[in-house]
Design an enzyme around this catalytic site. Structure first.
Site, PDB file in Angstrom:
ATOM      1  N   LYS A   1       6.954   7.657   7.907  1.00 47.46           N
ATOM      2  CA  LYS A   1       8.139   8.350   7.409  1.00 47.46           C
ATOM      3  C   LYS A   1       7.905   9.856   7.460  1.00 47.46           C
ATOM      4  O   LYS A   1       6.801  10.334   7.173  1.00 47.46           O
ATOM      5  CB  LYS A   1       8.444   7.943   5.974  1.00 47.46           C
TER       6      LYS A   1
ATOM      7  N   GLN B   1      -0.285  -3.434  -0.180  1.00 45.02           N
ATOM      8  CA  GLN B   1       0.661  -3.566   0.911  1.00 45.02           C
ATOM      9  C   GLN B   1       0.032  -2.865   2.103  1.00 45.02           C
ATOM     10  O   GLN B   1      -0.875  -2.056   1.930  1.00 45.02           O
ATOM     11  CB  GLN B   1       1.996  -2.926   0.534  1.00 45.02           C
TER      12      GLN B   1
ATOM     13  N   ASP C   1       7.745   0.273   8.114  1.00 47.36           N
ATOM     14  CA  ASP C   1       6.387   0.823   8.019  1.00 47.36           C
ATOM     15  C   ASP C   1       5.506  -0.001   7.071  1.00 47.36           C
ATOM     16  O   ASP C   1       4.326   0.277   6.939  1.00 47.36           O
ATOM     17  CB  ASP C   1       6.432   2.279   7.532  1.00 47.36           C
TER      18      ASP C   1
ATOM     19  N   ASP D   1       0.440  -0.409  -8.335  1.00 46.15           N
ATOM     20  CA  ASP D   1       1.765  -0.154  -7.784  1.00 46.15           C
ATOM     21  C   ASP D   1       2.537  -1.458  -7.646  1.00 46.15           C
ATOM     22  O   ASP D   1       2.047  -2.423  -7.044  1.00 46.15           O
ATOM     23  CB  ASP D   1       1.563   0.492  -6.402  1.00 46.15           C
ATOM     24  N   ASN D   2       3.728  -1.511  -8.211  1.00 50.17           N
ATOM     25  CA  ASN D   2       4.604  -2.683  -8.061  1.00 50.17           C
ATOM     26  C   ASN D   2       3.909  -4.036  -8.248  1.00 50.17           C
ATOM     27  O   ASN D   2       4.005  -4.912  -7.377  1.00 50.17           O
ATOM     28  CB  ASN D   2       5.271  -2.668  -6.680  1.00 50.17           C
TER      29      ASN D   2
ATOM     30  N   GLU E   1       2.611  -0.558 -12.941  1.00 48.16           N
ATOM     31  CA  GLU E   1       3.780   0.250 -12.585  1.00 48.16           C
ATOM     32  C   GLU E   1       4.901  -0.685 -12.132  1.00 48.16           C
ATOM     33  O   GLU E   1       5.102  -0.902 -10.948  1.00 48.16           O
ATOM     34  CB  GLU E   1       3.441   1.251 -11.475  1.00 48.16           C
TER      35      GLU E   1
ATOM     36  N   LYS F   1       5.614  13.079  -1.706  1.00 48.96           N
ATOM     37  CA  LYS F   1       5.303  11.767  -1.143  1.00 48.96           C
ATOM     38  C   LYS F   1       5.238  11.826   0.375  1.00 48.96           C
ATOM     39  O   LYS F   1       4.575  11.017   1.003  1.00 48.96           O
ATOM     40  CB  LYS F   1       6.378  10.741  -1.548  1.00 48.96           C
ATOM     41  N   TYR F   2       5.982  12.793   0.960  1.00 52.31           N
ATOM     42  CA  TYR F   2       6.071  12.821   2.430  1.00 52.31           C
ATOM     43  C   TYR F   2       5.578  14.121   3.046  1.00 52.31           C
ATOM     44  O   TYR F   2       5.647  14.286   4.254  1.00 52.31           O
ATOM     45  CB  TYR F   2       7.525  12.577   2.862  1.00 52.31           C
TER      46      TYR F   2
END
Lengths: 680, 680
Positions: free
Chosen positions: A267, A327, A362, A398-399, A427, A540-541
């Site tokens: 991204k 992930q 992604d 995360d998640n 989270e 983040k990017y």
């Protein structure tokens, strides 16, 4: 209900319509509703080392016999049982407590029995008072004492023998001896537990270290720490940044994923679908040629650099927390080495993440339904163990709500077997029952809906809910005003006063809290577009360069708030949180206090970032240990000002342009003339 | 959580810190808090035959997959499982219901699983709407349908085969076929339950006959039924009295103990310690030369007479209930045949009942701690079985709270195995937790504190408590304004209006209620002495002759009240009880309603027996299904008067000298011009 039938619970017990007459039917005492308990004992209660576990149970029997009861606890499944006598309160509720001093699991249960000596003594006393003949009663008492002799040893035995003889003699002193405290104490020491009832469950207490309950987190992107703008930051840059973070008083430094970032479908800035060749990608897009979850993104440095960061941070009172995001990008080594851990599409390609009609090409989600799930679990666990071996003990997951529940229960327990000081923060911003479930499965702390609770009514309702006993026993909130994903509209439109208000709310409502910096202390509040909670030009990017010396930085008030937290034990836990009435709904008033009431903190926050607000606060004087007839001092800790308050109702006015919040330490007793030497 | 691990619950589960990785870790769905449930499944939920059991559970999984869930129930432990699909409500709560049609035990549990077809269909629908390419998705759908084919038979199989082929063809009609309702129904019929989660308990429902929930009791001393004063009544006299009791509309005729009465230490009139030779003694002093608990007091008649009474009663719609008082006089055959069933004093004599300093030398309590307890239990059970064999199915158990809890759980289950229509009423006036425990152990109905709840606040609080779900699921109240032991001060000083008020309260608040007659309908309210709740010249110790034709008798209003109860289904259960605000604390207003709202009863009682009271009643219109804009008719059933009410607030005045209570049947819809033919 007796110990032999202990295994016969739950489904079997529900079916057991008929008590086997071959079993012991004389265990007459009922033990019900032993608490604290989470989901009937399916999950452990959470405590930190040094805390007390206050155990209550409903205990009663048929008839009028006197009962005795004991709380039994042990450390670990193989520990030695320790007993504490329970005391009756009212309405057949009994209570006792024990301290959990070490990390790991404790177990507790309750035993109760008919106490024949206590029953006898009670009747004897009444007969004496009614001047009845007690000759036979003395003999009955002697019988009971003689049974105890068989259980006693040494001096106690001798003393009991002497008592039995006196009772049996029916001499003048016999009645006095029968009621002697010494005899009662001895009889309690050697109780006759014929047909004792043992509660049919051993309830578990999971004990973690203090930081699980009280912590101040600072989230920071390592790659944005370079001294020069436009340069990719490294762990060495992070080390240089440590004094800045430590000086504000944080004790956990949390880094977004530090692993190699994928290139396929990377991204671009502001989450654009097509990245420029120079774009750095999202740290949550884990996996590249350089490795996966056990590797370090080459641009950040080496494993040795990371070790140094961990060590240097510790020297300054900071623990490094890592982000665990299970992930993979299409470039992750797992994808080629373990294609069976991912779901396939009918054309044989690997299924990318999607939330139709959205596609996230992604990211490949891990398939927990894989036939090879056991090897998968072991590998994911090995990721956690690997980072523990590198000195990390705190993980922000995360998640977790998109990974199988049974995995977390297993993996967290496995890690804690080896590293009982490990702390896990969940989270998950999802439905309440899923969030609570994750906490039950073993997460030490949890993100909450705090960011979206902004009004007096919302905050009162939500924090009353999560601090009620049956939730607080397993769920520990960790409050974040913002995260890299969440810039709420309250902050977008409320400006600096809103940031201060949310800082004070997070740090005071939550014994655990955190900020995402430097964006937070620099009051970055520009969203990517109207209606979005994403930051414009989000870290983040892309790389960011922050001007830490900006004169509008909140770092001073952050430092002050963290110092107030450290200095006041009332703020080290959420148990005592209580809201107080204010007649203006733009003001929120709440308090926390230490168990012994020596430390009482009262916080008032103006929730309106635009206007000065005033109102009458009505304190619950009784719970705060206040004498409503006496004045008391309120020491405001942000400004140092001291106020004299009186009674429950007091007036307050807060201007968001100066300080939108006040944090009072209550000083109960105001010194008066009698308190000084010269008065005497 | 999956079926293989079903046994691993309670204490074992609490200890299971580590999920065995060898077990199935892919059962990803969590099922929590299945209800209704009593004490985590330790005791059964109570229902009557024909009722619905509405089951709810918290069901959720990780991630975003769609779930399916089924309620599974069966009759008896060996019954065939029947499944009902559950439907999601909000907040991860799912619901389904099943009817319990027969007597005895039902079991239920819940299963849930990830529904891959439902998940797929959901995504497919969204992609279609976004006009994305669904070629691969159709193939994925075909894969799922093909898996279902293997589970299906006959026409269903053929239909699934056709669907799979169309999906796989990717023809124009394929998308339509994918979303066809018919395909969804078939896929639901043959669900793929890979890694299904089964709730780890089977919860029990104890189903009794309707009378356990709805009954009107009349208590009567047989020996006081003689036609002539001073003569000892007999069962034949009871038979003559049946039409009187039946005509008032009762359906249970409860007799105090009918067994031989002891002579040793027999109590005289008004409970005096020394009896005259002509004194008849207390029926609760059981046991004499003529026999014990399986014998009949010779002066009442023979077993054959008793059989006739049971039969004649039944012909008039009355069931005989017997009193079970497990205690013995010194003259009881057990005392000589089984001295080991009683406690000994140190001098070898049997321990009489005492509550120091009081002594009850006429009663020997049974020692449930006896070493011979198993034979004792069998004998006591045989007493219950004996009377069942004589045609009795209802037992009022005297002071069950002074006998061992495990005995009751066993004995009631044993009796119900043979006589599933047996009903047990617990006469325990003791601490709340003990009373609730007895209900959990199997008592169908329970006496309550009703007699001592007289004010608006007391009645509202108490009946709100016992009708909340977790109590109402095991505890069924049976309300008595008086008993031979309890003549409350409210009645002693309130006179006839107080009797009427208490009658209406008992009969309307309680689907089960009873009166102790003829003392009650004749308003006998003279206590033995000030401060006592005992009757002067109590029937417990002497014969009484009642003038049933007394013109002040309440028999007509009793008859009317019982008729209203029978005619109105709203009054056949306590579940719907709800209190409404009145602005005068001397008035109490409450309602009950049938599930379908076709029958709504609103009761208003003047609690002040001395003065006329008036006030504004504020009905909760929403729960009563009222349109607050429309007038409605209130049909007063005691007088037949009809009133027009409007909205929530209406004014009432009640004069205790005429009728201190009003019982309204609400008629929702008032007919208007549009409701008549001529309007059209």
């Amino acid at each position: 209900m007796n110990s032999k039938r202990k295994k016969s619970v739950g489904s079997e017990k529900a079916r057991q319509t008929v008590l086997p007459i071959g079993a012991e039917g004389r265990a007459r005492v009922a033990i019900d509703a032993v608490r604290p308990v989470v989901d009937g004992g399916r999950f452990p209660v959470k405590r930190i080392a040094g805390e007390s576990v206050i155990v209550e149970a409903d205990i009663f029997a048929d008839g009028h016999d006197e009962l005795s009861a004991a709380l039994r606890y042990r450390r670990g499944e193989l520990g030695r049982w320790v007993e504490v006598p329970m005391k009756p309160l009212v309405n057949d509720v009994w209570r006792a407590e024990f301290e959990v001093s070490g990390l790991g699991d404790y177990y507790y249960t309750v035993q109760a029995w008919i106490d024949r000596f206590k029953s006898w003594r009670h009747g004897f006393e009444k007969k004496l008072a009614a001047e009845q003949n007690v000759a036979l009663d003395l003999l009955a008492g002697a019988d009971l004492v003689e049974l105890a002799i068989e259980r006693a040893k040494g001096h106690d035995r001798t003393a009991l023998e002497r008592s039995a003889k006196i009772l049996r003699s029916q001499d003048a002193g016999a009645s006095e001896q029968a009621l002697a405290d010494e005899l009662s104490l001895l009889m309690n020491k050697y109780p006759e537990r014929r047909w004792v009832t043992t509660y049919d469950k051993e309830l578990r207490v999971s004990v973690e270290r203090a930081k699980a309950r009280f912590s101040a987190w600072y989230e920071m992107f390592p790659r944005s720490c370079a001294a020069k703008a436009g340069v990719h930051g490294t762990f060495k840059d992070c080390i240089a940044r440590l004094p800045y973070v430590a000086s504000m008083g944080f004790d956990v430094l949390y880094l977004p994923p530090i692993h190699p970032i994928g290139v396929s479908f990377r991204k671009g800035k502001n989450n654009s679908v097509s990245a420029e060749p120079t774009d750095v990608g999202s740290p949550w897009a884990i996996g590249a040629k350089a490795g996966g979850h056990k590797s370090i993104h080459p641009q950040l440095g080496t494993l040795a650099d990371f070790h140094q960061l961990v060590t240097k941070a510790k020297e300054q009172g900071l623990e490094i927390a890592l982000d665990i995001a299970f992930q993979c990008t299409p470039d992750h080594p797992y994808v080629t080495e373990h294609p069976e851990w991912f779901r396939k599409r009918p054309d044989g390609t690997i299924q990318y993440a999607e939330n139709p009609p959205k596609k996230y090409q992604d990211i490949f989600p891990i398939d927990f339904d894989s036939d090879d799930w056991q090897a998968l679990w072991q590998e994911l666990k090995s990721v956690l163990i690997f980072w523990c071996e590198q000195g990390v003990r705190i993980f922000r997951v995360d998640n977790p709500h998109t990974k199988a529940f049974p995995f977390w229960e297993w993996a967290i327990a496995e890690v804690k077997k080896k590293y009982p000081d490990a702390i896990f923060l969940a989270e998950a911003f999802t439905r309440p029952k899923v969030m609570y479930r994750l906490a039950k499965l073993g997460f030490s702390q949890s993100y909450t809906y705090f960011a979206w609770r902004n009004t007096q009514a919302e905050l009162t309702e939500y924090f009353t809910e999560i601090n009620q006993a049956d939730i607080a026993d397993h769920f520990r909130a960790n409050l974040w005003p913002t995260t890299p994903d969440i810039l709420t509209e309250y902050l977008q439109f409320g400006g600096r006063p809103a940031f201060i208000a949310r800082l004070v709310l997070a740090a005071m409502l939550g014994a655990n809290y955190g900020i995402y910096g430097p964006a937070f202390e620099l009051c970055d509040n520009v969203a990517r577009e109207p209606g979005s909670e994403e930051y414009l030009n989000s870290e983040k990017y892309q790389l960011k360069h922050w001007d830490l010396s900006n004169k509008d930085s909140l770092k001073e008030i952050v430092t002050l708030v963290n110092r107030i937290r450290r200095d006041n034990p009332a703020l080290h836990s959420d148990r005592s949180l209580r809201f107080h009435q204010v007649d203006n709904s733009e003001l929120l008033c709440f308090s926390k206090q230490s168990d012994d009431l020596t430390n009482v903190i009262v916080v008032v926050v103006n929730l309106d970032p635009h206007h000065s607000q005033s109102g009458w606060v009505e304190l619950e004087t009784q719970s705060l240990g206040l004498d409503s007839q006496q004045p008391y001092q309120m020491h405001e800790l942000l400004t140092g000002a001291r106020y004299l308050w009186h009674g429950a109702r007091n007036f307050l006015q807060l201007d968001p342009q100066s300080v939108p919040a006040q944090i009072f330490r209550m000083r109960h007793k105001l010194r008066r003339e009698q308190d000084f030497d010269y008065f005497l």
